[in-house]
Design a protein around this motif. Sequence first.
Motif, PDB file in Angstrom:
ATOM      1  N   LYS A 430      17.056   5.556  34.682  1.00 52.70           N
ATOM      2  CA  LYS A 430      18.178   5.070  35.469  1.00 52.70           C
ATOM      3  C   LYS A 430      19.270   4.593  34.527  1.00 52.70           C
ATOM      4  N   VAL A 431      20.452   5.166  34.628  1.00 53.05           N
ATOM      5  CA  VAL A 431      21.594   4.783  33.804  1.00 53.05           C
ATOM      6  C   VAL A 431      22.713   4.353  34.744  1.00 53.05           C
ATOM      7  N   LYS A 432      22.965   3.053  34.772  1.00 54.05           N
ATOM      8  CA  LYS A 432      23.925   2.461  35.707  1.00 54.05           C
ATOM      9  C   LYS A 432      23.501   2.821  37.128  1.00 54.05           C
ATOM     10  N   THR A 433      24.339   3.556  37.849  1.00 50.87           N
ATOM     11  CA  THR A 433      24.001   3.890  39.240  1.00 50.87           C
ATOM     12  C   THR A 433      23.408   5.290  39.374  1.00 50.87           C
ATOM     13  N   GLN A 434      23.256   5.987  38.248  1.00 52.52           N
ATOM     14  CA  GLN A 434      22.807   7.381  38.293  1.00 52.52           C
ATOM     15  C   GLN A 434      21.438   7.524  37.643  1.00 52.52           C
ATOM     16  N   ASN A 435      20.610   8.393  38.210  1.00 49.78           N
ATOM     17  CA  ASN A 435      19.349   8.746  37.566  1.00 49.78           C
ATOM     18  C   ASN A 435      19.579  10.004  36.722  1.00 49.78           C
ATOM     19  N   ILE A 436      18.982  10.050  35.544  1.00 52.52           N
ATOM     20  CA  ILE A 436      19.134  11.236  34.693  1.00 52.52           C
ATOM     21  C   ILE A 436      17.772  11.706  34.198  1.00 52.52           C
ATOM     22  N   LEU A 437      17.672  13.000  33.968  1.00 51.18           N
ATOM     23  CA  LEU A 437      16.470  13.572  33.366  1.00 51.18           C
ATOM     24  C   LEU A 437      16.587  13.447  31.853  1.00 51.18           C
ATOM     25  N   ARG A 438      15.605  12.829  31.229  1.00 54.03           N
ATOM     26  CA  ARG A 438      15.581  12.730  29.773  1.00 54.03           C
ATOM     27  C   ARG A 438      15.062  14.047  29.185  1.00 54.03           C
ATOM     28  N   ASP A 439      15.201  14.199  27.888  1.00 49.91           N
ATOM     29  CA  ASP A 439      14.707  15.419  27.239  1.00 49.91           C
ATOM     30  C   ASP A 439      13.220  15.609  27.495  1.00 49.91           C
ATOM     31  N   GLU A 440      12.453  14.507  27.443  1.00 50.48           N
ATOM     32  CA  GLU A 440      11.011  14.631  27.677  1.00 50.48           C
ATOM     33  C   GLU A 440      10.693  15.040  29.113  1.00 50.48           C
ATOM     34  N   ASP A 441      11.553  14.613  30.063  1.00 52.03           N
ATOM     35  CA  ASP A 441      11.355  15.008  31.463  1.00 52.03           C
ATOM     36  C   ASP A 441      11.638  16.494  31.647  1.00 52.03           C
ATOM     37  N   ILE A 442      12.726  16.963  31.002  1.00 50.55           N
ATOM     38  CA  ILE A 442      13.090  18.381  31.065  1.00 50.55           C
ATOM     39  C   ILE A 442      11.986  19.240  30.451  1.00 50.55           C
ATOM     40  N   ASN A 443      11.546  18.843  29.260  1.00 49.79           N
ATOM     41  CA  ASN A 443      10.518  19.621  28.560  1.00 49.79           C
ATOM     42  C   ASN A 443       9.208  19.651  29.334  1.00 49.79           C
ATOM     43  N   LYS A 444       8.877  18.548  29.980  1.00 49.44           N
ATOM     44  CA  LYS A 444       7.629  18.484  30.753  1.00 49.44           C
ATOM     45  C   LYS A 444       7.671  19.471  31.915  1.00 49.44           C
ATOM     46  N   ILE A 445       8.802  19.516  32.626  1.00 49.86           N
ATOM     47  CA  ILE A 445       8.946  20.455  33.744  1.00 49.86           C
ATOM     48  C   ILE A 445       8.835  21.894  33.238  1.00 49.86           C
ATOM     49  N   VAL A 446       9.613  22.207  32.194  1.00 49.10           N
ATOM     50  CA  VAL A 446       9.691  23.585  31.702  1.00 49.10           C
ATOM     51  C   VAL A 446       8.355  24.052  31.134  1.00 49.10           C
ATOM     52  N   GLU A 447       7.715  23.205  30.316  1.00 52.62           N
ATOM     53  CA  GLU A 447       6.443  23.600  29.716  1.00 52.62           C
ATOM     54  C   GLU A 447       5.344  23.721  30.767  1.00 52.62           C
ATOM     55  N   THR A 448       5.381  22.851  31.771  1.00 53.69           N
ATOM     56  CA  THR A 448       4.398  22.956  32.860  1.00 53.69           C
ATOM     57  C   THR A 448       4.577  24.269  33.606  1.00 53.69           C
ATOM     58  N   TYR A 449       5.841  24.658  33.831  1.00 54.14           N
ATOM     59  CA  TYR A 449       6.104  25.934  34.507  1.00 54.14           C
ATOM     60  C   TYR A 449       5.643  27.107  33.643  1.00 54.14           C
ATOM     61  N   ARG A 450       5.997  27.085  32.370  1.00 52.62           N
ATOM     62  CA  ARG A 450       5.680  28.218  31.497  1.00 52.62           C
ATOM     63  C   ARG A 450       4.178  28.399  31.311  1.00 52.62           C
ATOM     64  N   ARG A 451       3.437  27.306  31.271  1.00 56.87           N
ATOM     65  CA  ARG A 451       1.980  27.393  31.096  1.00 56.87           C
ATOM     66  C   ARG A 451       1.249  27.397  32.437  1.00 56.87           C
ATOM     67  N   ARG A 452       2.028  27.181  33.503  1.00 63.01           N
ATOM     68  CA  ARG A 452       1.460  27.029  34.858  1.00 63.01           C
ATOM     69  C   ARG A 452       0.286  26.045  34.798  1.00 63.01           C
ATOM     70  N   ALA A 453       0.552  24.950  34.136  1.00 63.31           N
ATOM     71  CA  ALA A 453      -0.493  23.945  33.893  1.00 63.31           C
ATOM     72  C   ALA A 453      -0.666  23.044  35.107  1.00 63.31           C
ATOM     73  N   GLU A 454      -1.884  22.637  35.336  1.00 63.61           N
ATOM     74  CA  GLU A 454      -2.191  21.673  36.382  1.00 63.61           C
ATOM     75  C   GLU A 454      -2.424  20.305  35.745  1.00 63.61           C
ATOM     76  N   GLU A 455      -1.845  19.291  36.333  1.00 62.01           N
ATOM     77  CA  GLU A 455      -1.993  17.929  35.839  1.00 62.01           C
ATOM     78  C   GLU A 455      -2.102  16.994  37.036  1.00 62.01           C
ATOM     79  N   PRO A 456      -3.101  16.132  37.068  1.00 67.00           N
ATOM     80  CA  PRO A 456      -3.265  15.218  38.208  1.00 67.00           C
ATOM     81  C   PRO A 456      -1.988  14.435  38.495  1.00 67.00           C
ATOM     82  N   LYS A 457      -1.634  14.385  39.764  1.00 71.53           N
ATOM     83  CA  LYS A 457      -0.470  13.653  40.261  1.00 71.53           C
ATOM     84  C   LYS A 457       0.867  14.219  39.775  1.00 71.53           C
TER      85      LYS A 457
END
Length: 544
Positions: A430-457
Amino acid sequence: MSENHKRILEQQLWNIANTLRGKMGADEFRDYILGFIFYKYLSEKMELYANKILAEDGLKYQDINEATEVGQEYLEAIKEEALGSLGYFLKPAELFSEMARKGNANAQEEGISNFILDELTQVLNHIEQSTMGTESEDDFNKLFEDLDLTSTKLGRTEAAKNDLIAKVLGHLDKIDFKLEDTEADVLGDAYEYLIGQFASGAGKKAGEFYTPQEVSKVLAKLVTTGKTKLKSVYDPTCGSGSLLLRVAKEVEEVSNFYGQELNRTTYNLARMNMILHDVHFQKFNIRQEDTLEHPQHLEHRFEAIVANPPFSAQWSASPLHMSDDRFSQYGKLAPSSKADFAFVQHMIHHLADNGTMAVVLPHGVLFRGGAEGHIRQYLIDDRNYLDAVIGLPANIFYGTSIPTCILVFKKGRENADNILFIDGSQHFEKVKTQNILRDEDINKIVETYRRRAEEPKYSIRALLSDIAANDYNLNIPRYVDTFEAEDQVDLNAISLELKSLESQITETDQTIAGFCEELGIEPPFLAAETVGKTTEKVLPSANF
């Protein structure tokens, strides 16, 4: 060095933009400052190109005397070369630096006038006119139409308008864009920064022309998975073109860029953005029209498609569309009040058999029924095109706080028996009034998609049979279990704690009673007990 120069350049440009901030709204002064930056870019590009041609003769472009026959011969030869290579032409007297010099000249010097508004308007028109009858004509047509130098918002008098414009040009002229550094896209990145800054101050209007860079990165990385080169990339609601350009950053080469945009001003901004990022005019095809009602690229199929369409926009949903190849096979049209699936159908039509498309949509597309439910089932059950559903955090888009999702489609799916669900809604900063995706959030989404990985929750590969059992409802919590079990309550421990507290209260009451006795006053808790006893005596005799 280039990264440091980029940051300095961004700050310099934003400071100059603030010169106009007090005069007009963010979206209006955006058009002026970006337009002038573009004019300076075209001028410097023209001068560098001409100087390279003239190097053999030991000349500089600004040394050419346009009034001489020899000068005219040089200009004609350079113009012919420039129109084929750059797509436009500027004379030495029309260069940005010359306009800035004239506008900031000392008016008291004999024979000098610093009034440049009329001449500047002519120069901007000449840039467009120079392309007429050439391949680049469509790309430069009315490109500067939003730079209204007669607007009263620039000043009440002609002199006031001229002073303001001359001041802006003078400040810009002092900045080195370093265009000779062909390896670094410093100015392009700074231009993107400015567009983002304007978007942050434009409220709901921002969504018309800008997708936050964090979301753009996710979309671009998804559609370029497994590829280093792309034949084509397409955005049917391209805004300022930022998404298209972001895709280009993820691969070595994009052969062709295609886009369509309804808003005329934003369409101009997209073309400027392409040219300013050194995309050759022959490599991009941006059209201005309503994408759903008047599609401009129907004959093309694209290897990568990205889009952030206007959420739940209205459209005609005319029965005539049932004979349109984009919609006819589905049997139903998206409702007129919500065009989300109409955009999806349009994009599916344009997707190549080996292509990937990623589109940002509101959460309602995952579960709304009626025609949308019918279309959703057709895409999954009949076509099996849906590859992934990705939930994003709320409040990451300018002008709206609603949660959104990304749908990824592929016509040739490698994992045909399941759909990947990713819940990224809780991973942000959360940055001021806006939520932003951090680099680690972006990488987590992309790598999960590319590996089609399953992770609890966080992620799961849901079988098509399970999705059918849920009546093709794609609401992410149905598949990704994020339930957090509460700790069990130890009633015995709580009972013992209460007894301990009661004992402490009794001891405290006795201490207070001792103090009150010494002071000769009634203890407060005794008074309360007396009131309680009085109430008990009165209640039985009350008349009910």
